[in-house]
Design a protein around this motif. Structure first.
Motif, mmCIF file in Angstrom:
data_model
loop_
_atom_site.group_PDB
_atom_site.id
_atom_site.type_symbol
_atom_site.label_atom_id
_atom_site.label_comp_id
_atom_site.label_asym_id
_atom_site.label_seq_id
_atom_site.Cartn_x
_atom_site.Cartn_y
_atom_site.Cartn_z
ATOM 1 N N ARG A 298 -9.609 -2.193 6.712
ATOM 2 C CA ARG A 298 -10.347 -1.120 6.033
ATOM 3 C C ARG A 298 -11.393 -0.533 6.980
ATOM 4 O O ARG A 298 -11.524 0.683 7.099
ATOM 5 N N ALA A 299 -12.123 -1.382 7.666
ATOM 6 C CA ALA A 299 -13.164 -0.916 8.588
ATOM 7 C C ALA A 299 -12.548 -0.075 9.709
ATOM 8 O O ALA A 299 -13.104 0.968 10.087
ATOM 9 N N ASP B 41 -7.746 -6.264 3.225
ATOM 10 C CA ASP B 41 -8.248 -6.817 4.484
ATOM 11 C C ASP B 41 -9.435 -5.981 4.986
ATOM 12 O O ASP B 41 -9.292 -4.799 5.284
ATOM 13 N N ARG B 42 -10.606 -6.607 5.064
ATOM 14 C CA ARG B 42 -11.839 -5.890 5.419
ATOM 15 C C ARG B 42 -11.787 -5.304 6.829
ATOM 16 O O ARG B 42 -12.323 -4.227 7.076
#
Length: 161
Positions: A35-36, A31-32
């Motif tokens: 992660r961010a 999941d971006r």
């Protein structure tokens, strides 16, 4: 030489690099947003470390914010954290009791309010602040069913880290 502080800051450096290894190993399809958030959280700890490094050195931090607008590249974050952690290992190891008791007045970055802490209190804040956020990132990794990194002082000092 302050061996306890040196050991604690060496532990912090080791734990930071281990967490960066875990973040670099995340699968590409993770999941971006999560992660961010994890990278921005770790970057936040690096920024706070840099702010207190400047204050310990009698300088004004060269930061306008303690949270970045976008996640940095992990290689850049790794280099920044390694350099900052090495500085803390050296500074804390050489600090005398009088150094640690010295009071520093400063302005907080977020709210521009005045602050006042001893250098020893600053070191304690740097250690506990980063540990807290590493733990939060570890929890996020666990919720994503991803391996984290060892963060235990006992693991580090026993040579198993």
């Amino acid at each position: 030489m302050n061996t306890l502080l040196t050991s604690l800051f060496r532990h912090k450096a080791w734990a930071n690099q281990g967490l960066l290894d875990a973040l670099e190993a995340l699968p590409a399809d993770i999941d971006r947003m999560q992660r961010a958030i994890m990278v921005l959280t770790l970057d936040h700890t690096a920024r706070v470390d840099q702010a207190f490094r400047a204050r310990l050195a009698g300088e004004t931090p060269a930061l306008e914010a303690v949270v970045g607008e976008r996640p940095p590249k992990l290689a850049d974050l790794r280099a920044t954290m390694a350099a900052t952690d090495a500085w803390y290992v050296d500074w804390a190891g050489a600090a005398s009791p009088d150094d640690l008791d010295e009071v520093v007045e400063f302005t907080f970055i977020i709210d521009r309010e005045p602050g006042r802490m001893t250098k020893g209190e600053m070191l304690a804040h740097v250690l506990t602040h980063s540990a807290s956020h590493r733990g939060a990132i570890g929890e996020m990794l666990a919720r994503l069913d991803q391996p984290g990194a060892s963060d235990m002082v006992t693991t580090f000092v026993s040579g198993r880290g």
